[in-house]
Enzyme design. Structure first.
Site, PDB file in Angstrom:
ATOM      1  N   HIS A  82     -10.871   2.555  58.811  1.00 17.94           N
ATOM      2  CA  HIS A  82     -10.470   1.314  58.372  1.00 17.94           C
ATOM      3  C   HIS A  82     -10.915   1.094  56.918  1.00 17.94           C
ATOM      4  O   HIS A  82      -9.941   0.347  56.060  1.00 17.94           O
ATOM      5  CB  HIS A  82     -11.373   0.328  59.362  1.00 17.94           C
ATOM      6  CG  HIS A  82     -11.003  -1.129  59.194  1.00 17.94           C
ATOM      7  ND1 HIS A  82      -9.685  -1.732  59.222  1.00 17.94           N
ATOM      8  CD2 HIS A  82     -11.755  -1.931  58.900  1.00 17.94           C
ATOM      9  CE1 HIS A  82      -9.846  -2.967  58.907  1.00 17.94           C
ATOM     10  NE2 HIS A  82     -10.893  -3.159  58.616  1.00 17.94           N
ATOM     11  N   LYS A 107     -19.456 -14.636  55.053  1.00 23.66           N
ATOM     12  CA  LYS A 107     -18.600 -14.313  56.243  1.00 23.66           C
ATOM     13  C   LYS A 107     -18.980 -15.584  56.868  1.00 23.66           C
ATOM     14  O   LYS A 107     -18.469 -16.285  57.710  1.00 23.66           O
ATOM     15  CB  LYS A 107     -18.675 -13.490  57.153  1.00 23.66           C
ATOM     16  CG  LYS A 107     -18.034 -13.299  58.103  1.00 23.66           C
ATOM     17  CD  LYS A 107     -17.307 -12.046  58.463  1.00 23.66           C
ATOM     18  CE  LYS A 107     -16.355 -12.312  60.101  1.00 23.66           C
ATOM     19  NZ  LYS A 107     -15.748 -11.264  60.667  1.00 23.66           N
ATOM     20  N   HIS A 121      -5.819  -6.059  53.871  1.00 22.93           N
ATOM     21  CA  HIS A 121      -5.772  -5.816  55.336  1.00 22.93           C
ATOM     22  C   HIS A 121      -4.357  -5.720  55.645  1.00 22.93           C
ATOM     23  O   HIS A 121      -4.018  -4.942  56.664  1.00 22.93           O
ATOM     24  CB  HIS A 121      -6.816  -6.542  55.927  1.00 22.93           C
ATOM     25  CG  HIS A 121      -8.097  -6.445  56.292  1.00 22.93           C
ATOM     26  ND1 HIS A 121      -8.866  -6.554  55.187  1.00 22.93           N
ATOM     27  CD2 HIS A 121      -8.942  -6.163  57.447  1.00 22.93           C
ATOM     28  CE1 HIS A 121     -10.281  -6.219  55.571  1.00 22.93           C
ATOM     29  NE2 HIS A 121     -10.241  -5.795  56.914  1.00 22.93           N
ATOM     30  N   LYS A 152     -14.984 -12.597  66.975  1.00 19.59           N
ATOM     31  CA  LYS A 152     -13.886 -11.994  67.444  1.00 19.59           C
ATOM     32  C   LYS A 152     -14.021 -10.823  68.595  1.00 19.59           C
ATOM     33  O   LYS A 152     -14.775 -10.105  68.091  1.00 19.59           O
ATOM     34  CB  LYS A 152     -12.923 -11.717  66.368  1.00 19.59           C
ATOM     35  CG  LYS A 152     -12.186 -12.529  65.325  1.00 19.59           C
ATOM     36  CD  LYS A 152     -11.309 -11.885  64.545  1.00 19.59           C
ATOM     37  CE  LYS A 152     -10.431 -13.024  63.586  1.00 19.59           C
ATOM     38  NZ  LYS A 152      -9.825 -12.512  62.659  1.00 19.59           N
ATOM     39  N   ASN A 186      -9.077 -11.341  55.248  1.00 19.25           N
ATOM     40  CA  ASN A 186      -8.000 -10.229  55.218  1.00 19.25           C
ATOM     41  C   ASN A 186      -7.407  -9.650  54.185  1.00 19.25           C
ATOM     42  O   ASN A 186      -6.443  -8.915  53.927  1.00 19.25           O
ATOM     43  CB  ASN A 186      -6.491 -10.789  56.196  1.00 19.25           C
ATOM     44  CG  ASN A 186      -7.146 -11.150  57.579  1.00 19.25           C
ATOM     45  OD1 ASN A 186      -8.012 -10.648  58.012  1.00 19.25           O
ATOM     46  ND2 ASN A 186      -6.636 -12.194  58.114  1.00 19.25           N
ATOM     47  N   GLU A 245     -15.631  -3.106  53.039  1.00 17.88           N
ATOM     48  CA  GLU A 245     -15.623  -4.495  53.247  1.00 17.88           C
ATOM     49  C   GLU A 245     -16.658  -5.210  52.293  1.00 17.88           C
ATOM     50  O   GLU A 245     -16.660  -6.435  52.172  1.00 17.88           O
ATOM     51  CB  GLU A 245     -16.016  -4.727  54.715  1.00 17.88           C
ATOM     52  CG  GLU A 245     -14.965  -4.003  55.719  1.00 17.88           C
ATOM     53  CD  GLU A 245     -13.618  -4.870  55.732  1.00 17.88           C
ATOM     54  OE1 GLU A 245     -13.788  -6.077  55.454  1.00 17.88           O
ATOM     55  OE2 GLU A 245     -12.572  -4.596  56.439  1.00 17.88           O
ATOM     56  N   GLU A 270      -9.397 -19.201  62.375  1.00 20.27           N
ATOM     57  CA  GLU A 270      -8.367 -18.746  61.106  1.00 20.27           C
ATOM     58  C   GLU A 270      -7.182 -19.345  61.131  1.00 20.27           C
ATOM     59  O   GLU A 270      -5.857 -18.848  60.837  1.00 20.27           O
ATOM     60  CB  GLU A 270      -7.848 -17.144  61.630  1.00 20.27           C
ATOM     61  CG  GLU A 270      -7.579 -16.412  60.447  1.00 20.27           C
ATOM     62  CD  GLU A 270      -7.560 -14.854  60.617  1.00 20.27           C
ATOM     63  OE1 GLU A 270      -8.202 -14.282  61.339  1.00 20.27           O
ATOM     64  OE2 GLU A 270      -6.473 -14.405  60.173  1.00 20.27           O
ATOM     65  N   ARG A 296     -10.130 -18.484  56.771  1.00 24.22           N
ATOM     66  CA  ARG A 296     -10.734 -17.315  57.306  1.00 24.22           C
ATOM     67  C   ARG A 296      -9.888 -16.195  56.985  1.00 24.22           C
ATOM     68  O   ARG A 296     -10.168 -14.998  56.945  1.00 24.22           O
ATOM     69  CB  ARG A 296     -10.757 -17.207  58.841  1.00 24.22           C
ATOM     70  CG  ARG A 296     -11.786 -16.103  59.434  1.00 24.22           C
ATOM     71  CD  ARG A 296     -12.255 -16.361  60.876  1.00 24.22           C
ATOM     72  NE  ARG A 296     -12.730 -15.067  61.259  1.00 24.22           N
ATOM     73  CZ  ARG A 296     -13.360 -15.002  62.528  1.00 24.22           C
ATOM     74  NH1 ARG A 296     -13.574 -16.119  63.007  1.00 24.22           N
ATOM     75  NH2 ARG A 296     -13.854 -13.910  62.637  1.00 24.22           N
ATOM     76  N   HIS A 317      -4.048  -2.594  57.580  1.00 22.33           N
ATOM     77  CA  HIS A 317      -3.407  -2.190  58.898  1.00 22.33           C
ATOM     78  C   HIS A 317      -2.333  -1.596  59.027  1.00 22.33           C
ATOM     79  O   HIS A 317      -2.217  -0.601  59.840  1.00 22.33           O
ATOM     80  CB  HIS A 317      -3.260  -3.494  59.370  1.00 22.33           C
ATOM     81  CG  HIS A 317      -4.675  -4.634  59.866  1.00 22.33           C
ATOM     82  ND1 HIS A 317      -4.548  -5.931  59.836  1.00 22.33           N
ATOM     83  CD2 HIS A 317      -5.645  -3.921  60.126  1.00 22.33           C
ATOM     84  CE1 HIS A 317      -5.958  -6.313  60.254  1.00 22.33           C
ATOM     85  NE2 HIS A 317      -6.450  -4.981  60.348  1.00 22.33           N
ATOM     86  N   ARG A 372     -16.296 -16.193  83.478  1.00 17.88           N
ATOM     87  CA  ARG A 372     -15.979 -16.938  82.506  1.00 17.88           C
ATOM     88  C   ARG A 372     -16.844 -17.088  81.448  1.00 17.88           C
ATOM     89  O   ARG A 372     -16.942 -18.048  80.577  1.00 17.88           O
ATOM     90  CB  ARG A 372     -15.571 -18.490  83.122  1.00 17.88           C
ATOM     91  CG  ARG A 372     -14.665 -18.206  83.987  1.00 17.88           C
ATOM     92  CD  ARG A 372     -13.966 -19.523  84.257  1.00 17.88           C
ATOM     93  NE  ARG A 372     -12.819 -19.368  85.221  1.00 17.88           N
ATOM     94  CZ  ARG A 372     -13.158 -19.444  86.592  1.00 17.88           C
ATOM     95  NH1 ARG A 372     -14.270 -19.938  86.947  1.00 17.88           N
ATOM     96  NH2 ARG A 372     -12.075 -19.474  87.502  1.00 17.88           N
TER      97      ARG A 372
END
Ligand code: GLY
Length: 368
Positions: A266, A228, A249, A144, A246, A186, A238, A242, A253, A122
């Site tokens: 990417h 960031k 993106h 993330k 994106n 980025e 988010e 946040r 994506h 955990r």
């Protein structure tokens, strides 16, 4: 010169250290961060050979016991089988709740390592040592973690903040050109969303950036990590700003998925996404034309926007709906007001999106 940036999350706050030559001498710092009796070092054979041995020596000089776990790189390995292999190795090597895992590598290693660290017993300690530009300025910060699952990118994951992020820009010396450019996309994004001066570095010093001048890289990385860190500190999960991260993106994506992740990196996909978002912003009268022109010209100057294969705008539109970030059946776009300022838009009319996609296809094919 070294930089230290804090991600401020109460008792889960952590530092990002950025310094040329950091990895071979970070042992004492790691010892201060964690009292773990044993640390798992997760990497790939090539990255371990290039950067991991020196890192390992520095940790061992502090009396830290290391267990090496080497896996293959590449998005295709970011899956549940490799994840459970890492978990099994931790169990077989007797890791306890007081253990720690260091991820040394690019985004795939960081995402897998972070998820394994968050699941094992955990949650055990976790340290990020990103070695690609993309991971240094983005994936390693903010907690993330994920694997791809059921054909969907990053479908299964957690938030598990690292205890520190150690960025050694010297690792970029061995990064291949395409991966370097993907990271630059980025960095350009951070300029557009928050910092006109950072964006201006690309207009004023394109050659130095392309030559990977150590001083300018340190500056670009530090500014990007600072942005960031600030955004994550204010909105870890988010719920609001946040989502600015994106920028580019939504289409990025969709393009990656449409071309089955093999054709565009990417950053290449995000670069087209930024150009597209700027087109939309201009069409919606949110920004003047020169905001669109400046973004296109910087992206192009950095060798992005070079190879967008033919695509079907209607199918891309459908893919944007399938993105897990589409909220309540509405596609969410981050759009530009000016360089350094963006806004979230959820109600862009379908005909405008489709017409901008068609415009992108025409304009992109002129540049091939
Ligand atoms: N890469 C976007 C985020 O960390 O939120």
């Amino acid at each position: 010169m070294k930089k230290e940036i804090k991600v401020a999350l109460g008792n889960r706050s952590y530092p990002i250290l950025i310094e040329n030559g950091l990895l071979p001498k970070c042992g004492a710092f790691v010892r201060k961060i964690t009292a773990a009796p044993k640390i798992a070092l997760l990497s790939t054979p090539a990255i371990y050979k290039a950067w991991g041995r020196e890192l390992a020596k520095s940790l061992q000089r502090q009396g830290i016991r290391l267990e090496l776990i080497l896996i293959s790189d590449g998005e295709k390995n970011k899956n549940e089988r490799v994840l459970f292999r890492i978990l099994k190795t931790l169990a077989l090597r007797g890791f306890q709740k007081d253990g720690c895992l260091i991820a040394l590598g690019g985004g795939v290693i960081g995402d897998l390592g972070g998820l394994a660290a968050s699941l094992y017993m955990r949650g055990i300690g976790f340290i990020q040592c990103p070695t690609t530009l993309l991971a240094q300025v983005d994936a390693s910060i903010g907690g993330k973690t994920a694997v791809d699952f059921a054909g969907i990118k990053n479908l299964v994951g957690t938030y598990h903040q690292p205890q520190c992020v150690l960025v050694d820009p010297q690792t970029l010396r061995t990064l291949d050109e395409r991966q370097f450019k993907t990271g630059l996309a980025e960095v350009i994004k951070y300029g557009v969303i928050q910092d006109e001066a950072l964006f201006g570095e690309f207009e004023d010093h394109p050659e130095l950036i392309q030559k990977r001048d150590p001083q300018i890289l340190l500056r670009l990385i530090s500014k990007s990590c600072g942005i960031k860190a600030r955004i994550v500190s204010e909105d870890e999960r988010e719920g609001g700003k946040r989502a600015w991260l994106n920028y580019g993106h939504t289409l990025g994506h969709a393009l990656e998925a449409y071309f089955h992740y093999g054709v565009l990196t990417h950053g290449e996909a995000v670069a087209y996404g930024m150009w597209f978002a700027a087109m939309l912003s201009h069409q919606l009268c949110l920004c003047p034309e020169n905001v669109l022109q400046r973004q296109r010209s910087v992206l192009k100057r950095m060798g992005l926007l070079q190879k967008l294969p033919y695509f079907n705008p209607g199918k891309i539109y459908q893919k944007m709906f399938l993105d897990k970030k589409a909220r309540k059946g509405r596609i969410q776009f981050i759009l530009t007001r000016k360089i350094g300022l963006v806004t979230i838009q959820k109600n862009v009319p379908q005909p405008i999106i489709l017409s901008a996609l068609t415009q992108l296809r025409v304009e992109a094919s002129k540049r091939r």
